[in-house]
Write a protein that holds these residues in place. Structure first.
Motif, PDB file in Angstrom:
ATOM      1  N   UNK A 378      13.256 -17.960  12.951  1.00  0.00           N
ATOM      2  CA  UNK A 378      14.714 -18.120  13.030  1.00  0.00           C
ATOM      3  C   UNK A 378      15.348 -16.973  13.817  1.00  0.00           C
ATOM      4  N   UNK A 379      14.898 -15.742  13.568  1.00  0.00           N
ATOM      5  CA  UNK A 379      15.460 -14.583  14.272  1.00  0.00           C
ATOM      6  C   UNK A 379      15.220 -14.691  15.770  1.00  0.00           C
ATOM      7  N   UNK A 380      14.029 -15.173  16.159  1.00  0.00           N
ATOM      8  CA  UNK A 380      13.735 -15.335  17.584  1.00  0.00           C
ATOM      9  C   UNK A 380      14.598 -16.429  18.196  1.00  0.00           C
ATOM     10  N   UNK A 381      14.781 -17.527  17.468  1.00  0.00           N
ATOM     11  CA  UNK A 381      15.554 -18.653  18.004  1.00  0.00           C
ATOM     12  C   UNK A 381      17.028 -18.329  18.147  1.00  0.00           C
ATOM     13  N   UNK A 382      17.543 -17.440  17.305  1.00  0.00           N
ATOM     14  CA  UNK A 382      18.983 -17.124  17.328  1.00  0.00           C
ATOM     15  C   UNK A 382      19.273 -15.746  17.891  1.00  0.00           C
ATOM     16  N   UNK A 383      18.285 -15.127  18.550  1.00  0.00           N
ATOM     17  CA  UNK A 383      18.460 -13.751  19.024  1.00  0.00           C
ATOM     18  C   UNK A 383      19.599 -13.639  20.027  1.00  0.00           C
ATOM     19  N   UNK A 384      19.715 -14.607  20.928  1.00  0.00           N
ATOM     20  CA  UNK A 384      20.789 -14.550  21.921  1.00  0.00           C
ATOM     21  C   UNK A 384      22.154 -14.623  21.280  1.00  0.00           C
ATOM     22  N   UNK A 385      22.303 -15.508  20.307  1.00  0.00           N
ATOM     23  CA  UNK A 385      23.590 -15.633  19.612  1.00  0.00           C
ATOM     24  C   UNK A 385      23.932 -14.354  18.865  1.00  0.00           C
ATOM     25  N   UNK A 386      22.925 -13.764  18.201  1.00  0.00           N
ATOM     26  CA  UNK A 386      23.182 -12.517  17.473  1.00  0.00           C
ATOM     27  C   UNK A 386      23.565 -11.397  18.431  1.00  0.00           C
ATOM     28  N   UNK A 387      22.889 -11.330  19.583  1.00  0.00           N
ATOM     29  CA  UNK A 387      23.201 -10.279  20.553  1.00  0.00           C
ATOM     30  C   UNK A 387      24.641 -10.411  21.040  1.00  0.00           C
ATOM     31  N   UNK A 388      25.077 -11.636  21.296  1.00  0.00           N
ATOM     32  CA  UNK A 388      26.468 -11.835  21.739  1.00  0.00           C
ATOM     33  C   UNK A 388      27.448 -11.440  20.644  1.00  0.00           C
ATOM     34  N   UNK A 389      27.099 -11.748  19.386  1.00  0.00           N
ATOM     35  CA  UNK A 389      27.993 -11.414  18.279  1.00  0.00           C
ATOM     36  C   UNK A 389      28.093  -9.910  18.064  1.00  0.00           C
ATOM     37  N   UNK A 390      27.025  -9.174  18.380  1.00  0.00           N
ATOM     38  CA  UNK A 390      27.020  -7.729  18.141  1.00  0.00           C
ATOM     39  C   UNK A 390      27.635  -6.933  19.285  1.00  0.00           C
ATOM     40  N   UNK A 391      27.875  -7.573  20.407  1.00  0.00           N
ATOM     41  CA  UNK A 391      28.542  -6.865  21.495  1.00  0.00           C
ATOM     42  C   UNK A 391      30.008  -6.629  21.126  1.00  0.00           C
ATOM     43  N   UNK A 392      30.585  -5.598  21.679  1.00  0.00           N
ATOM     44  CA  UNK A 392      31.964  -5.242  21.325  1.00  0.00           C
ATOM     45  C   UNK A 392      32.829  -5.176  22.581  1.00  0.00           C
ATOM     46  N   UNK A 393      33.198  -6.334  23.133  1.00  0.00           N
ATOM     47  CA  UNK A 393      34.015  -6.347  24.346  1.00  0.00           C
ATOM     48  C   UNK A 393      35.373  -5.685  24.152  1.00  0.00           C
TER      49      UNK A 393
END
Length: 500
Positions: A378-393
């Motif tokens: 699950x972590x591998x499949x959702x890694x991109x989504x998590x990375x986007x959520x953790x960015x701080x624009x």
């Protein structure tokens, strides 16, 4: 036999590299402690010594030990300052650490069991998430488990030479994360229990030689500002032990099973709203942690596996006394030992149910690997989504605004390292309560910091992480609205200009 071992090692290395790379956001800038390490690396790279060059005073630094900043400075000296190069160095360290741990597993188990444990570590969600970040964990993993391998290796080698090598590696580990003192204590007990005095003496000499310059530097900084050193924090923590121990014991009881399976207990207890769900999660954590601890204790009676119990229990004892938890981050370097504890604890349970010793251990090891796979997938499949959520624009936008703002002067914020790296402005913070007994800086203290350093702007973010403490800067603005004016806003981030 040798070709099979090489094949297994290649499988473990490829699994670790793939899992870590998939979870890593290689374009993510340093955050939190990572930003502090990056600031120190920049200071070393620019020949300015070991200083917090993000602060207006550029003081000598003795909170973070210099191991990881030195690695970053070395990498950046070869590649130029690059977040991708920093992430790549972390991934390489994490893969090396995984292989070192697998080689250690081979000293305790047969080929199939050691491969299963190596793969359980290679795909572990917490190990891989930490392993790709700009943080000290990957280097500490590599040094710490390499030291364990030096002690556990059966290859013939002179005792004194092995001791010197062990002491140097342990010294480097402590200079990366001071929690490595638990490792050093475990190694000393192991060598002493074997009666290996020459190796113990050699390791003590090399260890002391590695640490002596850092201890002298820390003592010098402590005379100037005790609060800037880990020793100062530890001294304050000693008086709080009666309150700290039960609180930390409950926390780590809840987090140990999460490290090996999935953050189920954390989600249920921190974010869950159902009392029944929280109670069930705590009950599961109590049983699972008891199994792991029973397994670690059992290894103390087994010469081949005793080091796993010593490392795990010595480090856990340190964590119980240390008042900060970093949301379970301190447990990540212990995952190889926790895997052994889980396997041995489950094997004990299997033997009580009537399974033979060898069969129960094989089943237990298989269960440990199977328990790691669902959330790893699950972590591998959702890694991109998590990375986007953790960015701080929003923070990026505020720092871009500060970089171009006309008024000179530093920024007051709870993220001084990040603001400095992204905006180029000096930055500082004021005290924020992070644990029971801590006190926020009051409005007078904030006003004094503004006056003393000529602060031009205040940067406030609403909630940088889950359950973050309220910012004392927000209180200052609320109670003294005439002292500032809002000049920029982006999402939950606000920038205020301080009155001259």
């Amino acid at each position: 036999m040798r070709s099979r071992r090489r094949f297994d090692g290649l499988v473990v290395a490829l699994a670790a590299a793939t899992a870590t790379l998939v979870q890593a956001d290689v374009d993510a800038p340093p955050k939190g402690d990572g930003a502090g390490y990056a600031v120190l690396a920049r200071s070393l790279l620019e020949g300015r010594g070991y200083r917090a060059i993000d602060h207006p005073d550029e003081p000598r630094h003795a909170h973070f030990p210099p191991g990881y900043p030195a690695l970053l400075a070395t990498v950046w000296g070869a590649t130029g300052v690059s977040v991708r190069a920093a992430h790549a160095a972390s991934i390489a360290c994490n893969v090396g650490a995984t292989v070192a741990a697998w080689l250690w597993f081979r000293t305790m188990y047969g080929r199939r069991s050691s491969l299963a444990l190596g793969l359980a570590l290679a795909v572990n969600w917490a190990w891989d998430r930490a392993g790709g970040g700009i943080q000290s964990e990957p280097l500490f993993h590599l040094l710490g488990w390499s030291a364990v391998l030096v002690v556990a290796s059966r290859r013939p080698r002179g005792d004194a030479a092995r001791g010197l090598l062990l002491g140097a590696v342990l010294g480097a580990a402590v200079l990366t994360r001071q929690a490595g003192l638990g490792l050093a204590a475990a190694m000393a007990v192991e060598l002493g229990s074997r009666g290996n005095r020459r190796a113990l003496a050699g390791s003590a000499v090399a260890f002391a030689a590695m640490l002596a310059p850092w201890l002298a530097w820390s003592a010098r900084v402590a005379r100037e500002e005790p609060s800037r050193t880990q020793a100062g924090l530890l001294w304050r923590a000693v008086g709080d032990l009666p309150a700290t121990l039960p609180r930390q014991a409950l926390f780590y009881m809840e987090r140990i099973p999460d490290q090996l399976t999935a953050p189920v207990v954390e989600v249920a207890t921190v974010f869950g709203r159902s009392p029944a769900l929280r109670a069930a999660a705590v009950a599961w954590a109590a049983v699972a942690t008891a199994v792991v601890l029973a397994g670690l204790l059992a290894t103390l009676r087994d010469r081949r596996r005793r080091l796993a119990g010593l490392v795990g229990l010595a480090t856990l004892a340190m964590l119980l006394a240390w008042p900060y938890t970093e949301a379970g981050r301190f447990l990540v370097p212990l995952i190889p030992a926790l895997l052994i504890g889980a396997a041995e604890g489950l094997a004990m349970a299997g033997r009580r149910l009537g399974a033979g010793r060898r069969r129960s251990r094989r089943i237990a090891v298989a269960m440990v690997l199977l328990a790691a796979l669902p959330y790893a997938t699950y972590a591998a499949a959702t890694a991109g989504r998590r990375a986007r959520a953790e960015r701080d624009p929003d923070l990026d936008a505020a720092c871009a605004w500060l970089r171009d703002a006309g008024r000179p002067g530093p920024v007051l914020t709870r993220h001084p390292g990040e603001v400095f790296l992204r905006s180029g402005r000096k930055a500082l913070e004021v005290a924020t309560a992070e644990r029971p007994g801590d006190r926020d800086a009051d409005p007078d203290a904030v006003a004094e910091a503004i006056r003393r350093y000529g602060v031009a702007y205040l940067l406030i973010d609403a909630e940088p992480y889950a359950n973050a403490s309220p910012s004392p800067l927000a209180r200052y603005i609320r109670e003294r609205p005439g002292a500032v004016r809002e000049v920029m806003a982006s999402g939950g981030v606000r920038v205020y200009e301080a009155s001259p």
